[in-house]
Design an enzyme around this catalytic site. Sequence first.
Site, PDB file in Angstrom:
ATOM      1  N   CYS A 141       1.221  -1.279   0.257  1.00 16.34           N
ATOM      2  CA  CYS A 141       0.167  -0.514   0.268  1.00 16.34           C
ATOM      3  C   CYS A 141       1.362   0.830   0.054  1.00 16.34           C
ATOM      4  CB  CYS A 141      -1.105  -0.323   1.599  1.00 16.34           C
ATOM      5  SG  CYS A 141      -1.634  -1.635   1.480  1.00 16.34           S
ATOM      6  N   ALA A 143       0.942   4.570  -1.754  1.00 24.32           N
ATOM      7  CA  ALA A 143       1.279   6.235  -1.815  1.00 24.32           C
ATOM      8  C   ALA A 143       1.179   6.121   0.116  1.00 24.32           C
ATOM      9  CB  ALA A 143      -0.440   6.286  -2.442  1.00 24.32           C
ATOM     10  N   LYS A 147       7.543   5.978   2.557  1.00 27.01           N
ATOM     11  CA  LYS A 147       8.318   3.954   3.144  1.00 27.01           C
ATOM     12  C   LYS A 147       9.006   3.845   1.657  1.00 27.01           C
ATOM     13  CE  LYS A 147       5.401   3.880   6.657  1.00 27.01           C
ATOM     14  NZ  LYS A 147       4.846   4.806   6.494  1.00 27.01           N
ATOM     15  N   GLU A 164      -0.186   0.886  -5.354  1.00 29.49           N
ATOM     16  CA  GLU A 164      -1.485   1.204  -4.728  1.00 29.49           C
ATOM     17  C   GLU A 164      -2.742   1.032  -5.384  1.00 29.49           C
ATOM     18  OE1 GLU A 164      -3.908   3.239  -2.512  1.00 29.49           O
ATOM     19  OE2 GLU A 164      -1.559   3.429  -1.484  1.00 29.49           O
ATOM     20  N   ASP A 195      -5.522  -4.276  -6.554  1.00 29.68           N
ATOM     21  CA  ASP A 195      -6.462  -4.918  -5.009  1.00 29.68           C
ATOM     22  C   ASP A 195      -4.901  -5.852  -4.056  1.00 29.68           C
ATOM     23  OD1 ASP A 195      -7.243  -5.929  -2.846  1.00 29.68           O
ATOM     24  OD2 ASP A 195      -9.317  -5.766  -4.253  1.00 29.68           O
ATOM     25  N   ASP A 213       1.961  -1.303   4.591  1.00 32.85           N
ATOM     26  CA  ASP A 213       1.359   0.044   5.805  1.00 32.85           C
ATOM     27  C   ASP A 213      -0.101   0.159   5.434  1.00 32.85           C
ATOM     28  OD1 ASP A 213       2.263   2.486   7.321  1.00 32.85           O
ATOM     29  OD2 ASP A 213       2.230   3.783   4.974  1.00 32.85           O
ATOM     30  N   CYS A 267      -1.166   4.783  10.993  1.00 31.88           N
ATOM     31  CA  CYS A 267      -0.486   5.660  11.584  1.00 31.88           C
ATOM     32  C   CYS A 267      -2.103   5.857  12.687  1.00 31.88           C
ATOM     33  CB  CYS A 267      -0.266   6.739  10.819  1.00 31.88           C
ATOM     34  SG  CYS A 267      -1.319   7.395   9.640  1.00 31.88           S
TER      35      CYS A 267
END
Length: 336
Positions: A141, A143, A147, A164, A195, A213, A267
């Site tokens: 993932c 975008a 990273k 992404e 996906d 992420d 996050c």
Amino acid sequence: FLLSPKLENKAKGRLQKQICQVVLDHFDKQYTTELGDVWTRVRDILTYPLCWQYAILLNQFSQSAELENTLRVTGYHPAFQGGLPYLPASFKCYISRTPGRFPAQKHQTGKLKEYYLLNAASLLPVLALEVKDGEDVLDLCAAPGGKSVALLQCAYPGQFHCNEYDDLRSRWLKQTIESFIPDPLFNLLTVTKLDGRHIGDLKPELYDKVLVDAPCSNDRSWLFSSDVHQATLRLTERKELPSLQFQLLRSAIKALRPSGSLVYSTCTLSKAENSDVINLILNSCSNVMPVDIIEMAKAVSQEFTFLSGTQQHELLVLPEKGRAWGPMYVAKLKKM
């Protein structure tokens, strides 16, 4: 890089108006239960962006000794130093104790940027992954691309697959890569819009290292949702995120070669999206085991504050005054 009193007052008024009470009330209820008194301290940081800090990740492909000198003279110091189990010499990140943001560089076609501004805690998943030259790597993932850029500061993968699914974010990812990565390295890179839940079936056991992420309820940005409708929609969708995160992790495990490593990060402070998801994976997938990352956490404890009581294979960075990094959850697994 500090705001003038006039600008600070102007920004303060604007930011206070933008805090979304619907989201704050939701967070207060959930995080007071999950974190207790810790939430009060974290809340003070998250609701006051003027005390947020930004790290400067240098781009080894556009090196500037002058920039490093400027950073040191203006009070910046290396964020990651001795004692880390994994810290490539080419990986350079500078931080300052003082709140504020170094001037951003604009995207210019054909010209590489010298640095990337980011939350320093977002580099911990990259360091936990420990990518080595020649390894095949998947950023599931990817975008907006910070990273991915950081991973390429560490090593030269054999193949590097950046994925992404979201169309807008995928375009953002491509622009980031163009801004930081020189043309000769493009032959290492594959950028897709698949996906992520199906990549494991499409590309089984192809990668030595996978970074997940995951999409999450981003605590910092959600607190400043533009309106009540957006906030309500986000809070409704929040309940679905752990299921998506679990599916992404299962796909990532399928994509890993035996003995390959996986790092999961978010996050958010949310237990449902962090340790609960990892525990569910460990309980339902017999071919993965947790990897101890305590030594990494110890080595950076001067710069980051961690939630106590987490398990050896996970950490949660808590923002606090003078060390306003995070939230950032990191967990590491290995496929057997």
